[in-house]
Design a protein around this motif. Structure first.
Motif, PDB file in Angstrom:
ATOM      1  N   PRO A   1       0.819  -1.219   0.000  1.00 46.53           N
ATOM      2  CA  PRO A   1       0.000   0.000   0.000  1.00 46.53           C
ATOM      3  C   PRO A   1       0.850   1.264   0.000  1.00 46.53           C
ATOM      4  CG  PRO A   1      -0.852  -1.591   1.573  1.00 46.53           C
ATOM      5  CD  PRO A   1       0.478  -2.125   1.110  1.00 46.53           C
ATOM      6  N   VAL A   2       0.376   2.269  -0.692  1.00 41.13           N
ATOM      7  CA  VAL A   2       1.066   3.555  -0.754  1.00 41.13           C
ATOM      8  C   VAL A   2       0.945   4.259   0.588  1.00 41.13           C
ATOM      9  CG1 VAL A   2       1.137   5.794  -1.918  1.00 41.13           C
ATOM     10  CG2 VAL A   2       0.573   3.717  -3.220  1.00 41.13           C
ATOM     11  N   LYS A   3       2.067   4.796   1.068  1.00 39.17           N
ATOM     12  CA  LYS A   3       2.076   5.463   2.366  1.00 39.17           C
ATOM     13  C   LYS A   3       2.605   6.887   2.262  1.00 39.17           C
ATOM     14  CE  LYS A   3       2.832   1.049   4.741  1.00 39.17           C
ATOM     15  NZ  LYS A   3       3.736   0.253   5.626  1.00 39.17           N
ATOM     16  N   THR A   4       2.467   7.467   1.082  1.00 38.13           N
ATOM     17  CA  THR A   4       2.982   8.813   0.859  1.00 38.13           C
ATOM     18  C   THR A   4       2.332   9.801   1.821  1.00 38.13           C
ATOM     19  OG1 THR A   4       3.258   8.276  -1.471  1.00 38.13           O
ATOM     20  CG2 THR A   4       3.364  10.599  -0.876  1.00 38.13           C
ATOM     21  N   GLU A   5       3.168  10.590   2.491  1.00 38.32           N
ATOM     22  CA  GLU A   5       2.655  11.567   3.444  1.00 38.32           C
ATOM     23  C   GLU A   5       2.497  12.949   2.818  1.00 38.32           C
ATOM     24  OE1 GLU A   5       5.163  11.528   6.843  1.00 38.32           O
ATOM     25  OE2 GLU A   5       4.725   9.449   7.377  1.00 38.32           O
ATOM     26  N   THR A   6       3.434  13.330   1.958  1.00 37.38           N
ATOM     27  CA  THR A   6       3.371  14.619   1.281  1.00 37.38           C
ATOM     28  C   THR A   6       2.998  14.377  -0.170  1.00 37.38           C
ATOM     29  OG1 THR A   6       5.081  15.530   2.738  1.00 37.38           O
ATOM     30  CG2 THR A   6       4.630  16.713   0.687  1.00 37.38           C
ATOM     31  N   LEU A   7       1.894  14.954  -0.613  1.00 32.81           N
ATOM     32  CA  LEU A   7       1.392  14.696  -1.947  1.00 32.81           C
ATOM     33  C   LEU A   7       1.604  15.896  -2.867  1.00 32.81           C
ATOM     34  CD1 LEU A   7      -1.976  12.974  -0.953  1.00 32.81           C
ATOM     35  CD2 LEU A   7       0.130  11.855  -1.723  1.00 32.81           C
ATOM     36  N   ASN A   8       1.971  15.616  -4.118  1.00 31.62           N
ATOM     37  CA  ASN A   8       2.178  16.661  -5.121  1.00 31.62           C
ATOM     38  C   ASN A   8       0.898  16.991  -5.867  1.00 31.62           C
ATOM     39  OD1 ASN A   8       5.151  16.956  -4.944  1.00 31.62           O
ATOM     40  ND2 ASN A   8       5.172  14.863  -5.717  1.00 31.62           N
ATOM     41  N   ALA A   9       0.213  15.961  -6.329  1.00 28.84           N
ATOM     42  CA  ALA A   9      -0.914  16.173  -7.236  1.00 28.84           C
ATOM     43  C   ALA A   9      -2.135  15.333  -6.891  1.00 28.84           C
ATOM     44  CB  ALA A   9      -0.481  15.874  -8.677  1.00 28.84           C
ATOM     45  N   LEU A  10      -1.928  14.177  -6.278  1.00 30.20           N
ATOM     46  CA  LEU A  10      -3.053  13.341  -5.886  1.00 30.20           C
ATOM     47  C   LEU A  10      -3.573  13.776  -4.521  1.00 30.20           C
ATOM     48  CD1 LEU A  10      -1.836   9.759  -6.950  1.00 30.20           C
ATOM     49  CD2 LEU A  10      -3.115  11.446  -8.291  1.00 30.20           C
TER      50      LEU A  10
END
Length: 274
Positions: A12-21
Motif C-alpha cells: 500500500p502507498v504510504k505517501t505523506e506529502t502529496l504533489n498532485a493526488l
C-alpha cells in the motif's frame, strides 16, 4: 511459468506529502488498484501528440498499431512525454521521488478490430521484483465502452498471482486470468483524450474488441522506483530505462535521445498490450 524469485505482493502507498493526488485518490488506489481520470494535456497539446503518434504509426506501417514498444530511450518525442512533470507528479505520489520509466507502448485499436486483450496481470509477464510498477495510460483518442476502453477488475491487485488458463478466439495473449467472472464487476476506464489513469502492476485488466467506427489509441508508460530489480539477466538486455526523477539506484539509464525518426532505430523489447 511464474518466476519464483519474484515478489508480487502489493505494498500500500504510504505517501505523506502529496504533489498532485489527494488523500482520497491514494485510498482509492490502495483499495481498488487504480485511480483516474486526470487532465494532463489540453486540447492543443494532445492534438500535437496525436499527430506525432499518428506519424510514427504511419512510418511503421502494419506494425504501427501494436509494434511501437519501448522507444522511450530512442525517440525524443516519447522521452519528452514520459518525463512530463504533470505526469511525474502523480507517479511520485504513488512510488516516491525516485522514478524510472522502463517501458512504453503505443496501443491502437482500429475501428472494428476483432482482437480482445484477455484479462491478465501485467507483472506476471515481467522479470521484475518486487511488484512496484505503476502504469500510466494516456488517452490519445477518447476512450469509452463503445470503442474498447481498457477495463479493470477492481481490488484484484492485492491477491498475488492468480491462476491462468488458455485463451480462446481472437486474442492478443494465449493465456488469461482464470475464472475472471468470479473476481468482481469490471470497471470501464473511460478517458477523454489528454487524460490519464494510473494502475498497479498486479491489477487484473484487459479490453474487448473494438466494435465501433472509432479508433481507440493510447500510450502506456511503465514507471517504477529503483528498489525494483530485474530478476532475469536475459530479459534485462531488452530494457532501456530512462531516469525521470531522483536516484537511479543500480539501474542503467539512458539520456534523452537526439533522434526522433523511428525509421532510424528499432525497439529493444516487447512487453505486452492493453
Amino acid at each position: 511459468m511464474l518466476d519464483q524469485k519474484q515478489d508480487l505482493r502489493f505494498e500500500p502507498v504510504k505517501t505523506e506529502t502529496l504533489n498532485a493526488l489527494s488523500a482520497a485518490d491514494i485510498r482509492h488506489y490502495n483499495a481498488q488498484g487504480f485511480v483516474q481520470p486526470f487532465d494532463i494535456f489540453d486540447a492543443t497539446e494532445i492534438a500535437e501528440i496525436r499527430a506525432y503518434i499518428d506519424d510514427l504509426m504511419t512510418q511503421m506501417g502494419e506494425d504501427g498499431a501494436y509494434g511501437i514498444n519501448c522507444y522511450q530511450a530512442r525517440l525524443s518525442g516519447l522521452y519528452d512525454i514520459a518525463t512530463d512533470p504533470r505526469i511525474l507528479d502523480r507517479v511520485e505520489d504513488i512510488i516516491g521521488p525516485d522514478i524510472l520509466c522502463w517501458a512504453t507502448a503505443i496501443l491502437s485499436k482500429k475501428p472494428h478490430d476483432p482482437k480482445a486483450v484477455p484479462w491478465h496481470q501485467d507483472a506476471s509477464f515481467w522479470s521484475l521484483s518486487p511488484a512496484r510498477t505503476v502504469t500510466v495510460w494516456l488517452a490519445i483518442d477518447d476512450a469509452d465502452a463503445k470503442n474498447s476502453a481498457m477495463r479493470f477488475i477492481p481490488g484484484t491487485h492485492d491477491r498475488g498471482a492468480l491462476d491462468v488458463q488458455s485463451t480462446g478466439g481472437a486474442a492478443v495473449f494465449h493465456k488469461e486470468t482464470a475464472n475472471a467472472d468470479a473476481l468482481g464487476a469490471p470497471f470501464t476506464n473511460e478517458l477523454k483524450a489528454g487524460q490519464i489513469s494510473l494502475h498497479a502492476d498486479m491489477l487484473v485488466h484487459g479490453s474487448q474488441p473494438n466494435v465501433s467506427d472509432r479508433r481507440r489509441c493510447g500510450f502506456t508508460l511503465r514507471y517504477c522506483p529503483p528498489s525494483v530489480q530485474i530478476t532475469d539477466p536475459g530479459w534485462a538486455k531488452g530494457v532501456e530505462a530512462i531516469s525521470c526523477r531522483g536516484d537511479t539506484g543500480d539501474w542503467t539509464t539512458h539520456p534523452r535521445p537526439r533522434n526522433n525518426d523511428i525509421t532510424k532505430t528499432s525497439s529493444p523489447h516487447v512487453v505486452g498490450n492493453n
